[in-house]
Each structure stands twice: as C-alpha cells, then as structure tokens.
Design a protein around this motif. Structure first.
Motif, PDB file in Angstrom:
ATOM      1  N   LEU A 195     -37.328  19.035 -22.972  1.00 16.62           N
ATOM      2  CA  LEU A 195     -37.709  20.016 -23.515  1.00 16.62           C
ATOM      3  C   LEU A 195     -37.906  19.297 -25.393  1.00 16.62           C
ATOM      4  O   LEU A 195     -36.696  19.179 -25.434  1.00 16.62           O
ATOM      5  CB  LEU A 195     -37.264  21.177 -23.269  1.00 16.62           C
ATOM      6  CG  LEU A 195     -37.148  22.665 -24.581  1.00 16.62           C
ATOM      7  CD1 LEU A 195     -38.839  23.079 -24.935  1.00 16.62           C
ATOM      8  CD2 LEU A 195     -36.585  23.192 -24.644  1.00 16.62           C
TER       9      LEU A 195
ATOM     10  N   PRO B  99     -39.880  31.707 -36.379  1.00 21.04           N
ATOM     11  CA  PRO B  99     -40.004  32.682 -34.507  1.00 21.04           C
ATOM     12  C   PRO B  99     -38.249  31.758 -33.913  1.00 21.04           C
ATOM     13  O   PRO B  99     -38.067  31.403 -34.168  1.00 21.04           O
ATOM     14  CB  PRO B  99     -41.158  31.967 -34.455  1.00 21.04           C
ATOM     15  CG  PRO B  99     -41.700  31.030 -35.291  1.00 21.04           C
ATOM     16  CD  PRO B  99     -40.619  31.174 -36.834  1.00 21.04           C
ATOM     17  N   SER B 100     -38.715  33.345 -33.617  1.00 20.42           N
ATOM     18  CA  SER B 100     -36.769  32.809 -32.129  1.00 20.42           C
ATOM     19  C   SER B 100     -37.458  31.554 -31.276  1.00 20.42           C
ATOM     20  O   SER B 100     -38.647  31.107 -30.713  1.00 20.42           O
ATOM     21  CB  SER B 100     -36.944  33.846 -31.214  1.00 20.42           C
ATOM     22  OG  SER B 100     -35.849  34.035 -30.299  1.00 20.42           O
ATOM     23  N   GLY B 101     -36.080  30.391 -31.454  1.00 21.89           N
ATOM     24  CA  GLY B 101     -36.649  29.678 -29.662  1.00 21.89           C
ATOM     25  C   GLY B 101     -37.248  28.199 -30.795  1.00 21.89           C
ATOM     26  O   GLY B 101     -37.810  26.960 -30.320  1.00 21.89           O
ATOM     27  N   SER B 102     -37.547  28.451 -32.359  1.00 25.29           N
ATOM     28  CA  SER B 102     -38.003  27.879 -32.902  1.00 25.29           C
ATOM     29  C   SER B 102     -37.299  26.324 -32.744  1.00 25.29           C
ATOM     30  O   SER B 102     -37.712  24.711 -33.863  1.00 25.29           O
ATOM     31  CB  SER B 102     -38.734  27.839 -34.145  1.00 25.29           C
ATOM     32  OG  SER B 102     -37.324  28.169 -34.684  1.00 25.29           O
ATOM     33  N   GLY B 103     -35.291  26.692 -33.018  1.00 27.40           N
ATOM     34  CA  GLY B 103     -35.310  25.242 -32.983  1.00 27.40           C
ATOM     35  C   GLY B 103     -33.960  25.660 -34.619  1.00 27.40           C
ATOM     36  O   GLY B 103     -33.540  24.410 -34.297  1.00 27.40           O
ATOM     37  N   LYS B 104     -33.830  26.756 -34.770  1.00 28.35           N
ATOM     38  CA  LYS B 104     -33.255  26.895 -35.946  1.00 28.35           C
ATOM     39  C   LYS B 104     -31.943  26.426 -36.067  1.00 28.35           C
ATOM     40  O   LYS B 104     -31.416  25.986 -36.292  1.00 28.35           O
ATOM     41  CB  LYS B 104     -33.099  28.403 -36.746  1.00 28.35           C
ATOM     42  CG  LYS B 104     -34.893  27.900 -37.195  1.00 28.35           C
ATOM     43  CD  LYS B 104     -35.278  29.356 -37.635  1.00 28.35           C
ATOM     44  CE  LYS B 104     -33.763  30.881 -36.489  1.00 28.35           C
ATOM     45  NZ  LYS B 104     -35.087  31.032 -35.200  1.00 28.35           N
ATOM     46  N   SER B 105     -31.188  26.674 -34.776  1.00 26.31           N
ATOM     47  CA  SER B 105     -29.851  27.045 -34.827  1.00 26.31           C
ATOM     48  C   SER B 105     -29.762  25.785 -33.873  1.00 26.31           C
ATOM     49  O   SER B 105     -28.687  25.267 -34.337  1.00 26.31           O
ATOM     50  CB  SER B 105     -29.508  27.305 -32.905  1.00 26.31           C
ATOM     51  OG  SER B 105     -29.541  29.370 -33.690  1.00 26.31           O
ATOM     52  N   THR B 106     -30.502  25.116 -33.190  1.00 28.00           N
ATOM     53  CA  THR B 106     -30.366  23.214 -33.092  1.00 28.00           C
ATOM     54  C   THR B 106     -30.749  22.245 -33.854  1.00 28.00           C
ATOM     55  O   THR B 106     -29.517  21.401 -34.225  1.00 28.00           O
ATOM     56  CB  THR B 106     -31.374  22.719 -32.301  1.00 28.00           C
ATOM     57  OG1 THR B 106     -31.796  23.890 -30.659  1.00 28.00           O
ATOM     58  CG2 THR B 106     -30.845  21.540 -31.360  1.00 28.00           C
TER      59      THR B 106
ATOM     60  N   PHE C 160     -34.217  19.368 -24.628  1.00 35.72           N
ATOM     61  CA  PHE C 160     -32.905  19.260 -23.604  1.00 35.72           C
ATOM     62  C   PHE C 160     -33.752  19.069 -22.724  1.00 35.72           C
ATOM     63  O   PHE C 160     -34.703  18.899 -22.504  1.00 35.72           O
ATOM     64  CB  PHE C 160     -33.153  20.500 -23.891  1.00 35.72           C
ATOM     65  CG  PHE C 160     -31.610  21.199 -24.680  1.00 35.72           C
ATOM     66  CD1 PHE C 160     -30.281  20.888 -25.013  1.00 35.72           C
ATOM     67  CD2 PHE C 160     -32.212  22.264 -26.311  1.00 35.72           C
ATOM     68  CE1 PHE C 160     -29.439  21.020 -26.199  1.00 35.72           C
ATOM     69  CE2 PHE C 160     -31.923  22.025 -27.503  1.00 35.72           C
ATOM     70  CZ  PHE C 160     -29.963  21.597 -26.967  1.00 35.72           C
TER      71      PHE C 160
ATOM     72  N   GLU D  44     -27.323  32.444 -38.099  1.00 33.39           N
ATOM     73  CA  GLU D  44     -27.152  34.346 -38.055  1.00 33.39           C
ATOM     74  C   GLU D  44     -26.268  34.966 -37.933  1.00 33.39           C
ATOM     75  O   GLU D  44     -25.863  35.825 -37.668  1.00 33.39           O
ATOM     76  CB  GLU D  44     -27.917  34.142 -36.877  1.00 33.39           C
ATOM     77  CG  GLU D  44     -29.642  34.137 -36.589  1.00 33.39           C
ATOM     78  CD  GLU D  44     -30.265  33.830 -35.310  1.00 33.39           C
ATOM     79  OE1 GLU D  44     -30.600  34.906 -35.010  1.00 33.39           O
ATOM     80  OE2 GLU D  44     -31.230  33.383 -35.120  1.00 33.39           O
TER      81      GLU D  44
ATOM     82  N   HIS E 130     -32.520  36.048 -40.470  1.00 32.06           N
ATOM     83  CA  HIS E 130     -33.469  37.223 -40.431  1.00 32.06           C
ATOM     84  C   HIS E 130     -33.529  37.745 -41.382  1.00 32.06           C
ATOM     85  O   HIS E 130     -34.310  38.612 -41.700  1.00 32.06           O
ATOM     86  CB  HIS E 130     -33.648  37.178 -39.068  1.00 32.06           C
ATOM     87  CG  HIS E 130     -33.673  36.703 -37.572  1.00 32.06           C
ATOM     88  ND1 HIS E 130     -35.173  35.851 -37.599  1.00 32.06           N
ATOM     89  CD2 HIS E 130     -32.882  36.845 -36.898  1.00 32.06           C
ATOM     90  CE1 HIS E 130     -34.345  35.451 -36.704  1.00 32.06           C
ATOM     91  NE2 HIS E 130     -33.350  35.658 -36.360  1.00 32.06           N
TER      92      HIS E 130
ATOM     93  N   VAL F  42     -36.795  19.926 -28.585  1.00 28.05           N
ATOM     94  CA  VAL F  42     -37.002  21.806 -29.325  1.00 28.05           C
ATOM     95  C   VAL F  42     -36.836  20.627 -31.019  1.00 28.05           C
ATOM     96  O   VAL F  42     -37.446  21.122 -31.810  1.00 28.05           O
ATOM     97  CB  VAL F  42     -35.370  21.438 -29.221  1.00 28.05           C
ATOM     98  CG1 VAL F  42     -35.275  22.682 -30.387  1.00 28.05           C
ATOM     99  CG2 VAL F  42     -35.081  21.756 -27.234  1.00 28.05           C
TER     100      VAL F  42
HETATM  101  N1  LIG Z   1     -28.026  24.181 -24.346  1.00 20.49           N
HETATM  102  C1  LIG Z   1     -29.429  24.075 -24.440  1.00 20.49           C
HETATM  103  N2  LIG Z   1     -30.059  23.305 -23.467  1.00 20.49           N
HETATM  104  C2  LIG Z   1     -31.363  23.732 -23.250  1.00 20.49           C
HETATM  105  N3  LIG Z   1     -32.663  24.270 -23.816  1.00 20.49           N
HETATM  106  C3  LIG Z   1     -31.884  24.861 -24.859  1.00 20.49           C
HETATM  107  C4  LIG Z   1     -30.288  24.727 -25.406  1.00 20.49           C
HETATM  108  N4  LIG Z   1     -30.031  24.973 -26.217  1.00 20.49           N
HETATM  109  C5  LIG Z   1     -31.483  25.682 -26.931  1.00 20.49           C
HETATM  110  N5  LIG Z   1     -32.585  25.309 -26.367  1.00 20.49           N
HETATM  111  C6  LIG Z   1     -33.770  25.353 -25.856  1.00 20.49           C
HETATM  112  O1  LIG Z   1     -33.819  24.749 -27.300  1.00 20.49           O
HETATM  113  C7  LIG Z   1     -35.036  26.139 -28.013  1.00 20.49           C
HETATM  114  C8  LIG Z   1     -34.942  26.426 -29.697  1.00 20.49           C
HETATM  115  O2  LIG Z   1     -33.563  27.004 -29.654  1.00 20.49           O
HETATM  116  P1  LIG Z   1     -32.555  27.254 -30.754  1.00 20.49           P
HETATM  117  O3  LIG Z   1     -31.624  27.787 -30.366  1.00 20.49           O
HETATM  118  O4  LIG Z   1     -32.619  26.534 -31.822  1.00 20.49           O
HETATM  119  O5  LIG Z   1     -33.399  28.407 -31.198  1.00 20.49           O
HETATM  120  P2  LIG Z   1     -33.580  29.703 -32.662  1.00 20.49           P
HETATM  121  O6  LIG Z   1     -34.287  29.363 -33.333  1.00 20.49           O
HETATM  122  O7  LIG Z   1     -32.038  29.124 -32.856  1.00 20.49           O
HETATM  123  O8  LIG Z   1     -33.805  30.753 -32.314  1.00 20.49           O
HETATM  124  P3  LIG Z   1     -33.417  32.184 -32.135  1.00 20.49           P
HETATM  125  O9  LIG Z   1     -33.912  33.031 -33.409  1.00 20.49           O
HETATM  126  O10 LIG Z   1     -33.473  32.968 -31.438  1.00 20.49           O
HETATM  127  O11 LIG Z   1     -32.241  31.897 -32.455  1.00 20.49           O
HETATM  128  C9  LIG Z   1     -35.641  26.848 -27.323  1.00 20.49           C
HETATM  129  O12 LIG Z   1     -36.548  27.079 -26.307  1.00 20.49           O
HETATM  130  C10 LIG Z   1     -33.631  26.783 -26.462  1.00 20.49           C
HETATM  131  O13 LIG Z   1     -33.958  27.777 -24.865  1.00 20.49           O
END
Ligand SMILES: Nc1ncnc2c1ncn2[C@@H]1O[C@H](COP(=O)(O)OP(=O)(O)OP(=O)(O)O)[C@@H](O)[C@H]1O
Ligand SMILES: [Mg+2]
Lengths: 240, 238, 268
Positions: A14, A35-42, A11, A162, A194, A16
């Motif tokens: 950043l 962990p949170s922010g590790s990129g799982k959702s992405t 992004f 999640e 989780h 991811v």
């Molecule tokens: N649309 C976006 N624009 C900019 N940054 C993003 C966007 N979506 C996610 N991010 C960033 O990408 C990183 C990974 O996000 P992601 O949602 O994949 O994490 P996650 O592992 O799913 O965390 P969580 O457990 O909190 O859901 C985070 O730092 C988030 O801030």
C-alpha cells in the motif's frame, strides 16, 4: 525551515505517500486537511521518523532528518508531537509527565524542570493540577498536559496530529485556544486537523492532501474561498 | 461416621484433641511437625532461589525474544521453547544426573534450584513479553517523540506499566513453581514432599501424612497469593 | 500469628476428621466380608508391583511385558491355582496403601517381611531369602561393613529395609548423610556420578545391577547382612482367603519343581 523532497512511504504494497514536496518556514503555521486515509498522519510521523520513509529527504534547519546516521533522538527533541489520543504516561503525575524528558534526556535538575513545568502547566491553564494523575483529567485537560509535555523540551517545531478529534465538542475550544496562543508566540507548527475554523483563523497556509499527494496548497483564503483543484472543492463542499 | 464421642463432648475442644491424640496417624503427624517444618522451609528456600533465577533469566529471555538481532532472538526462543515444551520432572532428572555433573559438582539442592529456575525463567519470559506488548503502542511513540532512546523509553515508560500488568500472572507462576518443587524429591532433596514420602513409607498413614503435607503447601501458596493481592492493591492505588 | 495458628489447627482437624472417617471404613471392611467358607472362590488376582527392581520385576524392553523372578512366581501360582493374574505397576510405597484400600488383592515386589509391615498387612509364607549388601564405586577402598558407612553419604530406595539400615547408621553417627530415591536405579546413578559413597540394598538386586549394568563401575563389598530378610507377598489384613490361595500355590510350585526352574532362570 522544514524542507521535504519527494517523500514516498508504503506499508507493504500500500503506497500511502506518493512523492510529497513542500517547504515550511520559520514561525509558520501550516494546517493539513484532507479525507480520512489520505496519508496526513503518515506524513507527520515521517517528519520525526516515527515512520521510516522509503524514498525522499527531509531537512530541518538544513540538517537531514532522513540520513541513516542522523542523531534522531536529538532531532526529535527539537520537534514536539501531540497525538490524537494524548498518550500521556498514566503512571506519572501531570507534573512528572512534563518533567520526565527534561530530567532524563537533558539531565536538567529536578528543581529547574519543576519550575519550567509549573510555568507550562499554568500556561495551558492547569497550574493547579500538577499532582494529579492523567486518569483523573478530562480529555481536554489531558491534551493540554500533552502540549505542555511537548513544549518542555523547548522544541523548534510542534507537530499536531488531530489534537481535538477525540475530544467532546465542549472541550475542543480550550485546546484550540492553547494552540492559538502558541501560534501567536511564533511557534512553527504543522497541524493535521478537521477544524476548518481553526485552519482559517490561525493557519498561515493550508495543505490539502488526498491519496498520498499534496493536491493543493495556499493561504486559508485561497483554499477555503477559491479552491482550484476539483478534489479540494468536493472535499470542502462536504465538510464546510 | 462414628467418631467415638457423644454430642456433648463436641462442645469441649479439649476432648476432641484428647481423642485425636489416641489416633496413630495424628501422633505421627504431631511427632513429625519439626520434620514437616524443615521440609516446608526447604521447599520455600528452593522456591525463593528459583524465583530469583527465573526472574533474571525471564527478563533477559523476554528482551532477547523481542530483539531484532536474529541470533539473540533464536537463542531466546530455543530456551523458552525447550523449557516450556518438556516436563519439569524430566528436566530435573536430566540436569541432575546428566548435564550439571559435566559442568560442576552440584548438590541435589543446587541442582534442584537450577532446574526450577531455568524452567521458571521460560514461563516468566513469556509473562514479561506479554506484559510489555500489552502496554499501548502510543506510549512508546510518545516517549520516542520526546527524544528518548529505545532503552530510556523501556525503562521509564514501558517497564513500569508492564510491571503492573505482569504482577498477577507472575504471582500465579510463583505459586505453580512452589507446588512444582515437589518434583525435586526425585533427586533426594528433602523438601516437603520428600519428607512426606519418607514418613509415609515408614508409617503407611497416607491420609494423615499427605493431608499434613497438603496443609503445609496450602499455607505457603495462600501466603503467596495474599502477598500478591496486597501488591496488586498497593500498585492499583498508586 | 494467633489467627494463623488457629487456621492451621482447624485445617489439621478437618483432615483429621476425614482420616478418622477413612480409618473407620477400612476397619469395617474385612468384618463385612463373608467368612471364607467355600474353597477358592477367587477367579482373578490383581497384583501390585513396583516394576523397576530387576531381576525381581522389570519391564521387558522389547515387548513391554512385566518380567522377572517375582512375575514368574506369581504367574506360576496363578496357573497352579487356576486364577487369572493381573499385574498393576505402582510405586513401592503405594503398595501397602493400595492393599488397605482394596485396590489390589496382593503384592509381589521383593518386599521384606518386617514387623512394622506385619502390623498393617498379612504376609504369605516367605518365597525368597535375601539380605542386604553394600555396593560402592569400583575404585572405592575401605568400605566393607556397616561400621565403615558411618559419616559417609549413603543412597537407598525410599521405604526399603536398605533405607532403614542407612537411617540406623545415621542414628549412630549423625555426620552420615542419607539420600533416598523413589527407585533403586536412581540410587545407583547417584553412586556412579559420585554423589554417594555407598548404596545399601537387597543383595540379589544389587548383584543383578552390577552384573548387567555396571560391572566396571560398581562393586559389591563385604558380607550379606540382615540375612534373616525374607520376601513375602502382602495381602490386606484379615484377608485369609487370598493368603491361603497364595500359600497353597507357593507350596504347589515348590513341590512340582517349577519354583526351582524359575530360580535357576534368574539367579544361576
Ligand atoms: N502501520 C500501518 N500499517 C499499514 N497500513 C497503515 C499503517 N498506518 C497507516 N496505514 C494506512 O495508510 C493509509 C494512510 O493512513 P493515515 O493514518 O496516514 O491517514 P490519515 O490521513 O491520517 O487518516 P485519518 O484522517 O483517518 O487519520 C491508510 O490507508 C492506513 O490504513
Ligand atoms: Mg490520521
């Protein structure tokens, strides 16, 4: 069945996802933890291209999802997605939520779509709630409708991001129960979660992600009882 | 304040009416009620047609503004900016005396409707855009994840939800538009304000004439807002 | 529907009450004024004018000042009577109400002395003899007299005797259409763009417009009619003091040749 090769996603500046490689088999249930922010959702959202990856390839049944000319709308029909915040359509009844896509996209007749939808709603334990609007449902009920909605397109794969994280604790079980049934029926599933208990009991394989890298993967027994990577060890020591 | 009758006479409405009929301004208003009615009718007509044009243009411009195609987006932005950034009064004069005659032979009423419609379209566009953007992003994602195209998601999921959001500001815009049609009296459209001007210029009964004009406008705007409330309530219970 | 009608009635009544109160006030005001015993207690005249009626009143492009025949006349009167003159630009139809409310002391705005107006204001002696004329597009044939206007589209300024003349034509032949505007300039524009067949307006103004703005596009036709049309300066009904001042001033500038100079400046 699902093959991911060297997947990169940023992004802006950043980064991811920093090169994900994996292979998921038919009827396999993969749980993604980290962990949170590790990129799982992405990662999950790249698979059905809700996010566009910058680099790397994803194949479903040999068909390249990431190809520029891929018929993404058809491919998405074969991948159901369940969101953390349900994202039910608030202006439609639960039945309409479930039948909308089959009717509009698959051009199914309303009668047939209703039949299938009622069957699915029964399956998720909401056979009596077909004419209720989402605002009148509890969180757990909403998520079960969302699962039925995704199943109505008869997908080959289900992606869960999640699905229980925004639920009150007493409602988590009913949703996991539905997912467990689905797994037993042989649905291919990728579940970001989780709920370590669910991962251990239902998952065939567990992926541990951190900082955009798939750090470690293995059977639940391997990951939970004998993690090799120090990051995995430290993460599990915090959550278990 | 000496109204010229005693307290006991107040009790009898007829007495008040009789007294009123002795006042010149009241006579002017009563004798010209059909003229006011015709003016109000024309005001309503202009408003309704302008709303129709404004809604169509507004929807197109709103979608154009959100388009990823640069040219379309620029045209939409230019249109919206121009009509929101300049006075309607000036637009009416410019279109009627300047631009429309170059294109076709329009009557003052047609020109008035075109000017008000174009102007309203710019405001409607912004209302619709705000409404669409106010719909939760997850709705679009859920729809797309099921395999809907962008267009299908817009039609089945986003628009119906945006519709509820835009009703109150749209009704508000229609009320503003209805009042703003008073400006077209400048190009000799015999709507309510023009009726008032004419009558006032020949009778000098400022309070009576403009008071009556106010009453007519108020009835129309009130009717619009009641209609709006009703629509809102119906949508809320759905 | 019944409820609606009664609501309407109540609203009208409410406004009626306000109006009655307003009228009462206006009638009392002159009575409260001290009788004009002393000579010329006025030090300043606030004068209303619709400053878009060349050559009587207009705005100087270069300086932004109000100029024109009327402006020169009222300034000359002010000098002759040693009172300060302040011009307030306003819509033509707002002049008489502004007088009634005391917002201005008098008006000078190429205003014809008519019976209707004389019922609500008092007029000074006439300071200009005008009359109406018909103007048509340069290529129009067959319009010369008021009779020729029947069934045509006519343009005029709201509240002028030109507009009254148009309405009178329409009364005789309902097929006539009358378009009225806040300013005479818009009526001429309508004529030029083909939206009207004729403009009926004060002769000097039309003559000035044709000469300065549109000599190749607009022409005057026929004779001046309603030649008994005289311009006067209105004051609030009963305001004898201002009226005397205006009449004395007018007499002075006519006597000392100032009036003739001003007339020559604008019309010869
Ligand atoms: N649309 C976006 N624009 C900019 N940054 C993003 C966007 N979506 C996610 N991010 C960033 O990408 C990183 C990974 O996000 P992601 O949602 O994949 O994490 P996650 O592992 O799913 O965390 P969580 O457990 O909190 O859901 C985070 O730092 C988030 O801030
Ligand atoms: Mg996440």
């Amino acid at each position: 069945m699902i093959v991911v090769n060297n997947l990169h996603k940023s992004f802006g500046k950043l980064e991811v996802l920093k090169g994900i490689d994996c292979h998921i088999h038919q009827k396999e249930v993969v749980c993604v933890i980290g962990p949170s922010g590790s990129g799982k959702s992405t990662f999950l959202r790249c698979i059905n291209r809700l996010e566009e990856a910058q680099q790397g390839k994803i194949f479903i049944d040999g068909e390249e999802v990431t190809a520029p000319n891929a018929d993404i709308n058809r491919i998405r029909q074969e991948m159901g997605m369940v969101f953390q915040l349900f994202n039910l359509f608030p202006h439609k009844t639960t039945l309409e939520n479930v039948t909308l896509a089959p009717i509009k996209i698959k051009k199914m007749s309303k009668e047939k779509a209703d039949d299938i939808a009622i069957g699915l709603l029964r399956k998720v334990g909401l056979g009596d709630k077909d004419h209720v609007f989402p605002s009148q449902l509890s969180g757990g009920q909403k998520q079960r409708v969302a699962i039925a909605r995704a199943l109505a397109m008869q997908p080959k794969v289900m992606l869960f991001d999640e699905p229980t994280s925004s639920l009150d604790p007493e409602m988590v079980g009913e949703v996991l129960e539905v997912m467990k049934d689905l797994a037993h029926e042989g649905m291919t599933m990728i579940v970001v979660t989780h709920e370590m208990g669910f991962a251990r009991e239902v998952g065939h394989r567990v992926f541990f992600m951190d900082e955009g890298i798939l750090m470690e993967e293995g059977t639940p027994a391997q990951i939970f009882d004998n993690p090799q990577n120090p990051r995995t060890q430290s993460f599990l020591s915090k959550v278990l | 304040m000496n109204l010229g009758f005693t307290n006991t006479e107040w009790i009898f409405g007829t007495t008040i009416i009789d007294r009123l009929h002795e006042i010149y301004g009241f006579q002017v208003v009563v004798n010209n009620l059909p003229n006011f009615g015709m003016g109000a009718w024309l005001t309503l007509e202009i408003t309704v047609f302008s709303i129709a044009i404004g809604m169509v243009l507004g929807l197109i411009a709103a979608l154009g503004r959100m388009s990823k195609i640069k040219v379309i987006k620029s045209i939409a932005v230019a249109y919206i900016d121009f009509f929101r950034g300049t006075p309607l009064f000036v637009q009416i004069l410019l279109l009627y005396f300047g631009i429309i005659p170059l294109i076709f032979d329009a009557s003052p009423i047609q020109s008035a409707i075109i000017a008000c419609g174009l102007n309203s379209g710019a405001y409607v566009a912004e209302i619709i855009r705000a409404g669409i953007q106010a719909v939760d992003k997850g709705q679009m994602e859920a729809a797309r994840s099921l395999g809907m195209t962008h267009g299908q998601a817009m039609i089945h999921i986003i628009f119906p939800q945006a519709f509820k959001i835009v009703i109150p500001p749209l009704i508000n815009e229609f009320i503003m538009l209805l009042k703003d049609t008073s400006l077209v009296s400048a190009i000799s459209v015999g709507e309510l304000t023009h009726t008032g001007k004419m009558l006032y210029a020949s009778t000098y009964q400022a309070v009576w004439v403009w008071g009556a004009v106010c009453v007519f406008y108020f009835i129309m705007t009130k009717a619009l807002s009641i209609l709006g409330d009703w629509t809102e309530r119906r949508l809320a219970t759905e | 529907m019944k409820k609606f009608l009664s609501l309407l009635l109540i609203a009208m009544l409410a406004i009626g009450m306000l109006a009655v109160a307003g009228c009462g006030g206006a009638e009392e005001e002159p009575a409260q004024q001290e009788p004009a015993a002393e000579e010329n207690t006025i030090s300043k005249l606030v004068v209303g004018s619709e400053t878009a009626y060349a050559p009587f009143e207009m705005v100087d492009d270069a300086t932004g000042d109000y100029i024109g025949f009327d402006m020169d006349i009222i300034k000359a009167i002010g000098e002759a009577m040693e009172v300060e003159v302040e011009i307030r630009s306003m819509e033509f139809t707002a002049l008489i109400p502004a007088l009634q409310n005391g917002q201005i002391d008098c008006a000078i705005s190429a205003m014809s002395i008519t019976e209707e107006r004389s019922q609500v204001v008092d007029f000074s002696d006439s300071y200009f003899d005008a009359g109406l004329i018909i103007a048509v597009a340069a290529d129009t044939e067959g319009i010369e007299t008021l009779d020729d206007l029947k069934g045509k589209v006519l343009a005029a300024q709201i509240g002028t005797i030109g507009a009254d003349a148009c309405v009178a034509v329409k009364a005789e032949d309902p097929a006539t259409e009358v378009k009225t505007y806040d300013h005479v300039g818009e009526a001429f524009m309508e004529l030029q763009k083909g939206g009207a067949d004729a403009v009926v307006n004060d002769m000097p103004v039309t003559a000035y417009y044709v000469k300065t703005e549109a000599s190749d596009k607009v022409k005057m036709v026929g004779e001046v009619f309603q030649a008994d049309d005289h311009y006067g300066m209105p004051v609030q009904k009963g305001d004898a003091e201002t009226l005397t001042l205006l009449n004395e001033g007018l007499a002075k500038i006519k006597a000392d040749g100032t009036y003739d100079e001003i007339y020559a400046k604008w019309f010869e």
